[in-house]
Design an enzyme around this catalytic site. Structure first.
Site, PDB file in Angstrom:
ATOM      1  N   ARG A   1      14.442 -12.418 -20.130  1.00 23.25           N
ATOM      2  CA  ARG A   1      14.299 -11.048 -20.613  1.00 23.25           C
ATOM      3  C   ARG A   1      14.516  -9.903 -19.613  1.00 23.25           C
ATOM      4  O   ARG A   1      14.579 -10.030 -18.542  1.00 23.25           O
ATOM      5  CB  ARG A   1      12.829 -10.934 -21.160  1.00 23.25           C
ATOM      6  CG  ARG A   1      12.393 -12.023 -22.084  1.00 23.25           C
ATOM      7  CD  ARG A   1      11.108 -11.799 -22.648  1.00 23.25           C
ATOM      8  NE  ARG A   1      10.723 -12.885 -23.733  1.00 23.25           N
ATOM      9  CZ  ARG A   1      11.115 -13.040 -24.749  1.00 23.25           C
ATOM     10  NH1 ARG A   1      12.158 -11.959 -25.346  1.00 23.25           N
ATOM     11  NH2 ARG A   1      11.004 -14.165 -25.465  1.00 23.25           N
ATOM     12  N   ASP A   2      15.342  -8.974 -20.345  1.00 20.14           N
ATOM     13  CA  ASP A   2      15.686  -7.913 -19.763  1.00 20.14           C
ATOM     14  C   ASP A   2      14.629  -6.976 -19.097  1.00 20.14           C
ATOM     15  O   ASP A   2      13.787  -6.885 -19.697  1.00 20.14           O
ATOM     16  CB  ASP A   2      16.555  -6.845 -20.693  1.00 20.14           C
ATOM     17  CG  ASP A   2      17.393  -5.731 -19.746  1.00 20.14           C
ATOM     18  OD1 ASP A   2      18.557  -5.976 -19.823  1.00 20.14           O
ATOM     19  OD2 ASP A   2      16.885  -4.926 -19.070  1.00 20.14           O
TER      20      ASP A   2
ATOM     21  N   ASN B   1      28.828  -5.218 -21.835  1.00 24.94           N
ATOM     22  CA  ASN B   1      29.350  -4.288 -21.347  1.00 24.94           C
ATOM     23  C   ASN B   1      30.476  -4.746 -20.127  1.00 24.94           C
ATOM     24  O   ASN B   1      30.170  -5.486 -19.422  1.00 24.94           O
ATOM     25  CB  ASN B   1      28.365  -3.305 -20.493  1.00 24.94           C
ATOM     26  CG  ASN B   1      27.488  -2.709 -21.483  1.00 24.94           C
ATOM     27  OD1 ASN B   1      27.796  -2.317 -22.653  1.00 24.94           O
ATOM     28  ND2 ASN B   1      26.423  -2.639 -21.265  1.00 24.94           N
TER      29      ASN B   1
ATOM     30  N   VAL C   1      25.828  -4.620 -13.758  1.00 21.96           N
ATOM     31  CA  VAL C   1      25.510  -5.922 -12.899  1.00 21.96           C
ATOM     32  C   VAL C   1      26.679  -6.744 -13.373  1.00 21.96           C
ATOM     33  O   VAL C   1      27.261  -6.824 -14.406  1.00 21.96           O
ATOM     34  CB  VAL C   1      24.343  -6.694 -13.418  1.00 21.96           C
ATOM     35  CG1 VAL C   1      24.440  -8.092 -12.631  1.00 21.96           C
ATOM     36  CG2 VAL C   1      22.936  -5.813 -13.369  1.00 21.96           C
TER      37      VAL C   1
ATOM     38  N   HIS D   1      27.469 -11.171 -18.727  1.00 18.47           N
ATOM     39  CA  HIS D   1      26.137 -11.460 -19.384  1.00 18.47           C
ATOM     40  C   HIS D   1      26.307 -10.858 -20.732  1.00 18.47           C
ATOM     41  O   HIS D   1      27.146  -9.631 -21.104  1.00 18.47           O
ATOM     42  CB  HIS D   1      25.028 -10.431 -18.630  1.00 18.47           C
ATOM     43  CG  HIS D   1      25.196  -8.997 -18.512  1.00 18.47           C
ATOM     44  ND1 HIS D   1      25.791  -8.701 -17.208  1.00 18.47           N
ATOM     45  CD2 HIS D   1      24.655  -7.957 -18.868  1.00 18.47           C
ATOM     46  CE1 HIS D   1      25.917  -7.375 -17.028  1.00 18.47           C
ATOM     47  NE2 HIS D   1      25.153  -6.987 -18.279  1.00 18.47           N
TER      48      HIS D   1
HETATM   49  P1  AMP Z   1      24.820  -3.970 -17.910  1.00 17.59           P
HETATM   50  O1  AMP Z   1      24.392  -2.336 -17.710  1.00 17.59           O
HETATM   51  O2  AMP Z   1      25.422  -4.341 -19.263  1.00 17.59           O
HETATM   52  O3  AMP Z   1      25.444  -4.448 -16.762  1.00 17.59           O
HETATM   53  O4  AMP Z   1      23.219  -4.529 -18.039  1.00 17.59           O
HETATM   54  C1  AMP Z   1      22.687  -4.902 -16.847  1.00 17.59           C
HETATM   55  C2  AMP Z   1      21.061  -5.167 -17.303  1.00 17.59           C
HETATM   56  O5  AMP Z   1      20.262  -5.907 -16.434  1.00 17.59           O
HETATM   57  C3  AMP Z   1      20.300  -3.999 -17.589  1.00 17.59           C
HETATM   58  O6  AMP Z   1      19.829  -3.994 -18.900  1.00 17.59           O
HETATM   59  C4  AMP Z   1      19.111  -4.090 -16.784  1.00 17.59           C
HETATM   60  O7  AMP Z   1      17.947  -3.736 -17.216  1.00 17.59           O
HETATM   61  C5  AMP Z   1      19.094  -5.441 -16.415  1.00 17.59           C
HETATM   62  N1  AMP Z   1      18.485  -5.919 -14.977  1.00 17.59           N
HETATM   63  C6  AMP Z   1      18.533  -5.407 -14.115  1.00 17.59           C
HETATM   64  N2  AMP Z   1      17.941  -6.321 -13.030  1.00 17.59           N
HETATM   65  C7  AMP Z   1      17.292  -7.217 -13.700  1.00 17.59           C
HETATM   66  C8  AMP Z   1      16.343  -8.174 -13.379  1.00 17.59           C
HETATM   67  N3  AMP Z   1      15.995  -8.374 -12.296  1.00 17.59           N
HETATM   68  N4  AMP Z   1      15.982  -8.839 -14.361  1.00 17.59           N
HETATM   69  C9  AMP Z   1      16.121  -8.711 -15.702  1.00 17.59           C
HETATM   70  N5  AMP Z   1      17.068  -7.991 -15.980  1.00 17.59           N
HETATM   71  C10 AMP Z   1      17.621  -6.948 -15.163  1.00 17.59           C
END
Ligand code: AMP
Ligand code: ZN
Length: 114
Positions: A29-30, A87, A96, A100
């Protein structure tokens, strides 16, 4: 990748709310959900982004989508509709750099995106 937060989640070094795991992909989960269901599905293999995919990754990413479809059903959002987002690149909001897929659903969504 030693400094990749998703690699650390996959290895168990960083805790997460895990919802699925097999030898190819992991889903959790995000941490900052943007919808009632917000799950991230990632390959266990580190790939920076869609831009860095190689031809050998095609079955892996196909499997990732299949797992996503199964998770949508498990979450009960298949019928109501859901959105998948990958993204790609900082300009698109990627923060990140480990491929994903965001699975978002469980409520009405605005259109258009972006
Ligand atoms: P993006 O902006 O598409 O790279 O998405 C990265 C996602 O990772 C964001 O929606 C963050 O909220 C999520 N995220 C970052 N760190 C963590 C974590 N430790 N556990 C779960 N989700 C995370
Ligand atoms: Zn990684």
């Amino acid at each position: 990748m030693t400094d990749c937060i998703f690699c650390k989640i996959i290895s168990g070094e960083i805790p997460s709310t895990n919802v699925y795991r097999d030898d190819q992909v992991t889903a959790f989960r995000d941490i900052n959900p943007a919808a009632p269901t917000h799950i991230l599905i990632v390959p266990n293999k580190h790939i920076d982004s869609v831009n860095m995919m190689i031809a050998d990754d095609e079955p892996l990413i196909g499997h990732l989508f299949f797992v996503t479809k199964e998770l949508a059903a498990k979450e009960g959002i298949s019928e109501g509709g859901y959105r998948l987002i990958a993204n790609t690149g900082a300009g698109a909001g990627q923060t990140v750099f480990h491929i994903h897929l965001h699975l978002l659903g469980g409520g009405p969504m605005k259109h258009p995106m972006g």
